[in-house]
Structures are given as structure tokens and as C-alpha cells.
Design a protein around this motif. Structure first.
Motif, mmCIF file in Angstrom:
data_model
loop_
_atom_site.group_PDB
_atom_site.id
_atom_site.type_symbol
_atom_site.label_atom_id
_atom_site.label_comp_id
_atom_site.label_asym_id
_atom_site.label_seq_id
_atom_site.Cartn_x
_atom_site.Cartn_y
_atom_site.Cartn_z
ATOM 1 N N ILE A 69 0.871 -1.134 -0.052
ATOM 2 C CA ILE A 69 0.016 0.232 -0.085
ATOM 3 C C ILE A 69 0.966 1.132 -0.167
ATOM 4 O O ILE A 69 0.697 2.163 -0.800
ATOM 5 N N ALA A 70 1.977 1.226 0.776
ATOM 6 C CA ALA A 70 2.863 2.234 1.028
ATOM 7 C C ALA A 70 3.527 2.607 -0.180
ATOM 8 O O ALA A 70 3.616 3.703 -0.723
ATOM 9 N N ASP A 72 2.534 1.616 -3.374
ATOM 10 C CA ASP A 72 1.570 2.283 -4.272
ATOM 11 C C ASP A 72 1.342 3.775 -4.188
ATOM 12 O O ASP A 72 1.103 4.295 -5.304
ATOM 13 N N LEU A 73 1.197 4.177 -3.002
ATOM 14 C CA LEU A 73 0.736 5.559 -2.645
ATOM 15 C C LEU A 73 2.016 6.394 -2.791
ATOM 16 O O LEU A 73 1.991 7.698 -2.999
ATOM 17 N N PHE A 74 3.091 5.831 -2.401
ATOM 18 C CA PHE A 74 4.435 7.012 -2.058
ATOM 19 C C PHE A 74 5.590 6.118 -2.759
ATOM 20 O O PHE A 74 6.371 5.439 -2.503
ATOM 21 N N LYS A 75 5.650 6.409 -4.435
ATOM 22 C CA LYS A 75 6.472 5.781 -5.097
ATOM 23 C C LYS A 75 7.900 6.450 -4.745
ATOM 24 O O LYS A 75 8.265 7.611 -4.387
ATOM 25 N N ARG A 86 11.118 7.255 2.227
ATOM 26 C CA ARG A 86 10.321 6.484 1.380
ATOM 27 C C ARG A 86 10.570 5.173 1.113
ATOM 28 O O ARG A 86 10.070 4.497 0.231
#
Length: 162
Positions: A69-70, A72-75, A86
Motif C-alpha cells: 500500500i505504501a 503504491d501511494l508513495f513511489k 520512502r
């Protein structure tokens, strides 16, 4: 007297074993060699996996779901807007672990920090030849706005005396 009894039994047992080995040496030379050759074939097929994530976390664990999830949201972008916070995987980048050569565990000293700055300069000025092409640190570093990401921890040398 009790120890002498154990000694006598062991002496007789090893004498018989040695006598048998002396009479039939082929069994004790050929059989171990054949067994070794047989077991080596299986050893060649062993696949070693040293990935800590594979070894210590469940395949369908909550941590892997949350990491997906992380991600996908924060490339993570290593080429233009790199941010250390990140990073969710070990990745293909280098790390340097440093210990003091004088045995003093306190690394927060001015002389150690000078050597860390020197080491950082050596790393950043390194050039590597790979497949007939030269690469510098600036070519392969993680970037923030087209500049190599700076190690803020090294800036402690300005206040290390305090």
C-alpha cells in the motif's frame, strides 16, 4: 579401580576395531569415498537464500500488505525526487558502516568526523569502469532536483564540538 575397568573395556574395543580395520581396509577407504561422492551431488543442488525478508517474514503477512500500500501511494524515485523516508526495500544501493580504528566507541568526535568527511569525499570522487563505460558517483547516485542526495548526518561536524 572403577576408572581402570572403563579403560580396559575401551582398550579392548579399540584394539578390536583397529584389528578389523587393518584386516579389511577397503571398506574403510572405498565406502566413505563413494558415500562422499554420492552426497556431493545433492549438495550441488542446494539453493541458498540469504534474503532476510524471505527468511523471517510470512509470505502473506500484514507487513507485506502494508508495504505494498505504501509503495503504491508513495513511489520511490531515485532519479529526481529521492526521499530516504520512502524506502521500503533494501534496494540496490550501497551503505557504509564505519567503526573507529582506535577502539573508542564514541564516534561523535571531531577527529572521527574529519575522517568521515574524507571518506565521503573519496566515495563521491570514485570512478568505475563497467562494460567499457566510466561511471562516477554523480552518474549513479539517488537524486533530489538533479543533485545527489546529501547525507545530512555528516553536517553534524559543524556542531560536533558543542
Amino acid at each position: 579401580m572403577g576408572i581402570q575397568c572403563v579403560d580396559d573395556v575401551l582398550n579392548k574395543a579399540f584394539f578390536r576395531l583397529g584389528f578389523y580395520v587393518g584386516r579389511h581396509p577397503g571398506y574403510f577407504i572405498i565406502v566413505p569415498v563413494l558415500l562422499t561422492l554420492f552426497f556431493i551431488t545433492g549438495y550441488q543442488q542446494i539453493h541458498h537464500n540469504i534474503d532476510p525478508e524471505y527468511l523471517f517474514s510470512p509470505v502473506n503477512g500484514e507487513g507485506k500488505l502494508e508495504r505494498k500500500i505504501a509503495e503504491d501511494l508513495f513511489k520511490v524515485n531515485y532519479t529526481s525526487r529521492f526521499n530516504v523516508a520512502r524506502i521500503t526495500r533494501a534496494g540496490r544501493f550501497g551503505r557504509v558502516i564505519v567503526t573507529s580504528k582506535d577502539g573508542n566507541k564514541n564516534m561523535l568526535r571531531k577527529e572521527v568526523w574529519k575522517e568521515l568527511r574524507l571518506l565521503d569525499d573519496l566515495i563521491q570522487n570514485a570512478t568505475v569502469l563497467y562494460e567499457d563505460e566510466y561511471f562516477t558517483y554523480q552518474d549513479i547516485c539517488a537524486k533530489w532536483n538533479n543533485e545527489c542526495f546529501k547525507n545530512d548526518i555528516l553536517n553534524l561536524d559543524y556542531i560536533i564540538d558543542e
